[in-house]
Design a protein around this motif. Sequence first.
Motif, PDB file in Angstrom:
ATOM      1  N   SER A 298       2.442 -12.642 -16.822  1.00 55.33           N
ATOM      2  CA  SER A 298       3.023 -11.378 -16.379  1.00 55.33           C
ATOM      3  C   SER A 298       3.892 -11.465 -15.132  1.00 55.33           C
ATOM      4  O   SER A 298       4.482 -10.459 -14.738  1.00 55.33           O
ATOM      5  CB  SER A 298       1.895 -10.373 -16.132  1.00 55.33           C
ATOM      6  OG  SER A 298       1.040 -10.870 -15.120  1.00 55.33           O
ATOM      7  N   CYS A 299       3.952 -12.660 -14.496  1.00 49.81           N
ATOM      8  CA  CYS A 299       4.665 -12.720 -13.218  1.00 49.81           C
ATOM      9  C   CYS A 299       5.211 -14.117 -12.964  1.00 49.81           C
ATOM     10  O   CYS A 299       5.002 -15.033 -13.756  1.00 49.81           O
ATOM     11  CB  CYS A 299       3.730 -12.309 -12.084  1.00 49.81           C
ATOM     12  SG  CYS A 299       2.343 -13.440 -11.879  1.00 49.81           S
TER      13      CYS A 299
ATOM     14  N   ASN B  20       3.971 -18.677 -28.754  1.00 47.44           N
ATOM     15  CA  ASN B  20       3.709 -17.315 -28.298  1.00 47.44           C
ATOM     16  C   ASN B  20       2.477 -17.368 -27.404  1.00 47.44           C
ATOM     17  O   ASN B  20       1.426 -17.859 -27.821  1.00 47.44           O
ATOM     18  CB  ASN B  20       3.467 -16.381 -29.482  1.00 47.44           C
ATOM     19  CG  ASN B  20       4.702 -16.216 -30.326  1.00 47.44           C
ATOM     20  OD1 ASN B  20       5.763 -15.906 -29.806  1.00 47.44           O
ATOM     21  ND2 ASN B  20       4.581 -16.439 -31.609  1.00 47.44           N
ATOM     22  N   VAL B  21       2.633 -16.859 -26.174  1.00 49.65           N
ATOM     23  CA  VAL B  21       1.563 -16.955 -25.185  1.00 49.65           C
ATOM     24  C   VAL B  21       1.298 -15.573 -24.597  1.00 49.65           C
ATOM     25  O   VAL B  21       2.208 -14.920 -24.093  1.00 49.65           O
ATOM     26  CB  VAL B  21       1.924 -17.956 -24.071  1.00 49.65           C
ATOM     27  CG1 VAL B  21       0.810 -18.037 -23.036  1.00 49.65           C
ATOM     28  CG2 VAL B  21       2.203 -19.334 -24.664  1.00 49.65           C
ATOM     29  N   GLU B  22       0.037 -15.154 -24.653  1.00 49.95           N
ATOM     30  CA  GLU B  22      -0.370 -13.866 -24.098  1.00 49.95           C
ATOM     31  C   GLU B  22      -0.968 -14.063 -22.714  1.00 49.95           C
ATOM     32  O   GLU B  22      -1.581 -15.086 -22.435  1.00 49.95           O
ATOM     33  CB  GLU B  22      -1.421 -13.211 -25.009  1.00 49.95           C
ATOM     34  CG  GLU B  22      -0.911 -12.802 -26.373  1.00 49.95           C
ATOM     35  CD  GLU B  22       0.083 -11.664 -26.319  1.00 49.95           C
ATOM     36  OE1 GLU B  22      -0.018 -10.808 -25.419  1.00 49.95           O
ATOM     37  OE2 GLU B  22       0.967 -11.631 -27.192  1.00 49.95           O
TER      38      GLU B  22
ATOM     39  N   VAL C 290       2.416 -22.318 -15.783  1.00 48.89           N
ATOM     40  CA  VAL C 290       2.621 -22.892 -17.113  1.00 48.89           C
ATOM     41  C   VAL C 290       3.667 -24.007 -17.063  1.00 48.89           C
ATOM     42  O   VAL C 290       3.435 -25.112 -17.568  1.00 48.89           O
ATOM     43  CB  VAL C 290       3.006 -21.804 -18.138  1.00 48.89           C
ATOM     44  CG1 VAL C 290       3.420 -22.421 -19.465  1.00 48.89           C
ATOM     45  CG2 VAL C 290       1.843 -20.840 -18.346  1.00 48.89           C
ATOM     46  N   GLU C 291       4.811 -23.722 -16.470  1.00 46.95           N
ATOM     47  CA  GLU C 291       5.874 -24.740 -16.419  1.00 46.95           C
ATOM     48  C   GLU C 291       5.418 -25.968 -15.644  1.00 46.95           C
ATOM     49  O   GLU C 291       5.705 -27.096 -16.032  1.00 46.95           O
ATOM     50  CB  GLU C 291       7.160 -24.157 -15.831  1.00 46.95           C
ATOM     51  CG  GLU C 291       7.847 -23.183 -16.763  1.00 46.95           C
ATOM     52  CD  GLU C 291       9.150 -22.623 -16.209  1.00 46.95           C
ATOM     53  OE1 GLU C 291       9.451 -22.818 -15.013  1.00 46.95           O
ATOM     54  OE2 GLU C 291       9.873 -21.976 -16.994  1.00 46.95           O
ATOM     55  N   GLY C 292       4.687 -25.758 -14.554  1.00 47.21           N
ATOM     56  CA  GLY C 292       4.225 -26.876 -13.744  1.00 47.21           C
ATOM     57  C   GLY C 292       3.200 -27.741 -14.457  1.00 47.21           C
ATOM     58  O   GLY C 292       3.304 -28.966 -14.457  1.00 47.21           O
ATOM     59  N   SER C 293       2.217 -27.105 -15.076  1.00 44.04           N
ATOM     60  CA  SER C 293       1.156 -27.876 -15.723  1.00 44.04           C
ATOM     61  C   SER C 293       1.655 -28.578 -16.984  1.00 44.04           C
ATOM     62  O   SER C 293       1.358 -29.758 -17.195  1.00 44.04           O
ATOM     63  CB  SER C 293      -0.050 -26.990 -16.044  1.00 44.04           C
ATOM     64  OG  SER C 293       0.310 -25.953 -16.930  1.00 44.04           O
TER      65      SER C 293
ATOM     66  N   ASP D 218       9.581 -17.616 -21.071  1.00 46.39           N
ATOM     67  CA  ASP D 218      10.289 -16.334 -21.140  1.00 46.39           C
ATOM     68  C   ASP D 218       9.233 -15.233 -21.079  1.00 46.39           C
ATOM     69  O   ASP D 218       8.535 -14.976 -22.062  1.00 46.39           O
ATOM     70  CB  ASP D 218      11.096 -16.250 -22.441  1.00 46.39           C
ATOM     71  CG  ASP D 218      11.937 -14.980 -22.530  1.00 46.39           C
ATOM     72  OD1 ASP D 218      11.561 -13.967 -21.911  1.00 46.39           O
ATOM     73  OD2 ASP D 218      12.949 -15.007 -23.239  1.00 46.39           O
ATOM     74  N   LEU D 219       9.095 -14.634 -19.888  1.00 38.49           N
ATOM     75  CA  LEU D 219       8.063 -13.605 -19.699  1.00 38.49           C
ATOM     76  C   LEU D 219       8.244 -12.408 -20.624  1.00 38.49           C
ATOM     77  O   LEU D 219       7.278 -11.916 -21.196  1.00 38.49           O
ATOM     78  CB  LEU D 219       8.058 -13.109 -18.251  1.00 38.49           C
ATOM     79  CG  LEU D 219       7.338 -13.955 -17.216  1.00 38.49           C
ATOM     80  CD1 LEU D 219       7.453 -13.307 -15.847  1.00 38.49           C
ATOM     81  CD2 LEU D 219       5.891 -14.166 -17.584  1.00 38.49           C
TER      82      LEU D 219
END
Length: 68
Positions: free
Chosen positions: A12-13, A7-9, A20-23, A36-37
Motif C-alpha cells: 500500500s505504500c 498479483n500481490v495483495e 519487495v523490490e529490495g528482498s 506497481d502499487l
Amino acid sequence: MEKTLLNVEGMSCGHCVKAVEGSVGKLDGVERVLVDLSAKTVAVEYNNDSVSLDEIKETIEDQGYDVV
C-alpha cells in the motif's frame, strides 16, 4: 531469462515497494523487479537456472504480502 507478473495483495505504500523490490532483488538470478502499487503487481525478470518462481513468491510472502 524468464519474465513473470505476480498479483500481490497487501502492498500500500513506498515502504512496501522498497521491501519487495529490495528482498526479491537480492536473490541470485533476479535481474529486475518492478512493483506497481496501483495494479497490485510485481514484475520480475529472472534466470530460472539460478532462482525458481517459488523462491521469488516465498520471498515476497516472507515480507508479509500475499501472492495470489
